[in-house]
Scaffold this active site. Structure first.
Site, short mmCIF file in Angstrom:
data_model
loop_
_atom_site.label_atom_id
_atom_site.label_comp_id
_atom_site.label_asym_id
_atom_site.label_seq_id
_atom_site.Cartn_x
_atom_site.Cartn_y
_atom_site.Cartn_z
N HIS A 1 2.46 -5.66 -3.41
CA HIS A 1 2.33 -4.38 -2.71
C HIS A 1 2.79 -3.25 -3.63
O HIS A 1 3.98 -3.08 -3.87
CB HIS A 1 3.18 -4.43 -1.43
N HIS B 1 -4.88 -4.26 4.49
CA HIS B 1 -3.57 -3.90 3.93
C HIS B 1 -2.83 -5.19 3.58
O HIS B 1 -2.30 -5.31 2.49
CB HIS B 1 -2.82 -3.07 4.96
N CYS C 1 3.18 3.88 2.21
CA CYS C 1 2.29 2.88 1.62
C CYS C 1 0.82 3.19 1.86
O CYS C 1 -0.05 2.46 1.40
CB CYS C 1 2.66 1.50 2.14
#
Lengths: 438, 86
Positions: free
Chosen positions: A347, A312, A178
């Site tokens: 995400h 994040h 990620c």
């Protein structure tokens, strides 16, 4: 810059919706077709038709895209034949980024121009057919299609963009789960900083894939129990997982002096990039110590605070708490704001860092902070790990930092933004971005 | 099955391959070469072979494909040979 953004036709619609505090998350139609097999069925996804693409399904089983048709004739058929859908998004986004940068054909096709693009997962839709035809139907390998390799290889997005634009410098991919999106941009920045390239097309991608969704749903880490637009809720007490989303972000990086002398429309200046690993032997759990070292490496002794920290902020129970406390540990309790774009589009995995980098560039352009939606309630109690005698971070609960987390977009002077992304394997990435002052 | 019938079927297959310019499919004869005359990318040949198998309801041997020439005649001959082989 350019990209593929859920529910948005183009970059301007993406920007307009973000600053209007809208969510781009919907019920995921592909998952609803198998509803009983899923825990979570919400996503920030993009269909082929939303990108003005038409799928030509294979005539044998009709289960995989034999190729795509670009209804707007942006990408030639020969390039479409070697692409999965994420590679097509990348090529379209690269075209937009080059156009916005104003690079001539000579500059694009130079030995000094690189392509550095990556994704987190596989080209599952193409592989699905390959393995199914071979194992289930027992067919010859040629019936899996002659392009299974080029359409699924790890650096397929970079390769397809490079073949399209005909650059003669490096063509590579960085893959770091990620953190991939920011990792590719950071690596491209270093290629320029160290004098190996003068410019680069770079970014991250995660193409809409049910297989990717299955994997994370099976880990039971996806948000569940909220309406689609309320499912991604970073830092909120009721958060229970992230929203698995898809998208692409591609930017054109250029050596600073060359961009200035060319009179380019400079959207932002990268001041520093730093990345590291947790080093604690844990694949998944975030590390406060790793993030402390990340900040130390990024700031390198500087006391200058960024105006915004683009976190994040995934909406997972442990990740958000560690991240907020590590930011406070590094920057103190005031003088900046946190922006959590995943609260608006979920995400995007390998695409996350790059699309959120674009969100940061939009914040610089608009001089507005993007919000953290769906975070009305922060924990007024200490986190369990804060009660551990070995804990060396802030000793206030998350609710003490309410003032750092705007729930709606607002205007303020923004000179610099720090972008943060982390990934499985304990990888941490941070990038400092500033407004270009003429 | 007549040879012209096979050629017509082959052209139907080729029309579904988007990287082939449709103008190159006008006036195809048995002597037409896939690479030289139709400008078919070599990477697409195996996809065409697989589509031909499906269209004509046959399955080639690996050796058939390895030895296959590049003209329409070569493909027509192979289809007739495989059909005769049953």
């Amino acid at each position: 810059m350019g990209g593929a953004f859920p529910t948005c036709k183009d970059l301007s619609e993406f920007s307009r919706k973000l600053f209007a505090n809208q969510s781009l998350i919907r019920t995921f139609d592909d998952a609803m077709a198998y509803e009983k097999q899923f825990r979570s069925t919400v996503s920030g996804f993009i269909t082929e038709s939303e990108m003005d693409l038409e799928v030509i399904w294979d005539p044998m089983e009709g289960i995989y895209p034999e190729t795509y048709v670009d209804k707007l004739n942006r990408i030639p058929d020969t390039n479409l034949a070697t692409s999965d859908v994420g590679s097509i998004w990348s090529m379209i986004a690269a075209q937009n980024a080059i156009k916005m940068a104003g690079w001539s054909t000579d500059l694009v096709q130079s030995e000094r121009t690189g392509v550095v693009i990556g994704s987190g997962g596989s080209a599952n839709l193409i592989l699905r057919n390959g393995w199914h035809n071979f194992y289930v139907f027992g067919r010859k390998t040629r019936h899996s299609g002659g392009h299974t390799v080029d359409r699924t290889m790890t650096y397929r997005e970079a390769a397809n963009v490079s073949v399209l634009i005909k650059n003669k410098g490096v063509c590579e991919t960085i893959s770091s789960a990620c953190a991939t999106g920011l990792g590719n941009i950071g690596y491209a920045y270093r290629l320029i900083k160290y004098g190996l390239q003068d410019r680069a097309i770079t970014g991250g991608v995660e193409s809409t894939s049910l297989e990717t969704f299955i994997g994370f749903d099976g880990m039971m880490v996806l948000s569940r129990g909220f309406s689609p637009e309320e499912s991604s809720r970073p830092f909120d007490m009721a958060r229970n997982g992230f929203v698995c989303s898809f998208g692409a972000g591609i930017v054109a990086l250029e050596e600073y002096e060359q961009a200035v002398s060319r009179g380019a429309n400079i959207l932002g200046v990268i001041d520093e990039y730093f990345n590291n690993s947790d080093g604690d032997g844990d694949m998944f759990y975030p590390s406060f110590a790793g993030q402390q070292r990340l900040w130390k490496g990024l700031l390198a002794g500087s006391n200058e605070k960024p105006d915004v920290v683009k976190v994040h902020g995934t909406s997972t129970p442990s990740g958000d708490a560690i991240e907020l406390l590590s930011v406070v540990d590094a920057l103190g309790e005031e003088g900046y704001h946190l922006s959590a774009p995943k609260s608006q589009f979920g995400h995007m995995l390998g695409g996350a860092g790059a699309v959120e980098f674009i969100a940061a560039l939009l914040m610089l352009a608009e001089q507005k902070v993007l919000p953290c939606l769906n975070s009305p309630n922060l924990n007024p109690e200490l986190e369990t790990f804060q009660k551990n005698p070995d804990w060396n971070g802030p000793l206030k609960p998350l609710a003490a930092y309410r003032h750092l987390l705007p729930q709606k977009s607002f205007s303020k002077p923004i000179h610099s933004i720090v972008c943060l992304n982390y990934g499985f394997g304990g990888t941490n990435s941070a990038l400092k971005l500033s407004r270009y002052d003429k | 099955m007549e040879r012209q019938e096979i050629i017509d079927g082959l052209i139907e297959v080729l029309k579904t391959v988007r990287v082939i310019d449709p103008e190159k499919l006008v006036g195809v004869t048995e002597e037409t070469d896939f690479l030289a005359d139709m400008s078919v990318p070599s990477s697409q040949m195996i996809a065409i072979v697989a589509k031909v198998e499906q269209k004509f309801g046959i399955e080639f041997e690996d050796d058939d494909i390895d030895d296959l020439g590049l003209t329409v005649k070569d493909v027509v001959d192979l289809i007739l040979k495989v059909k005769a082989r049953g």
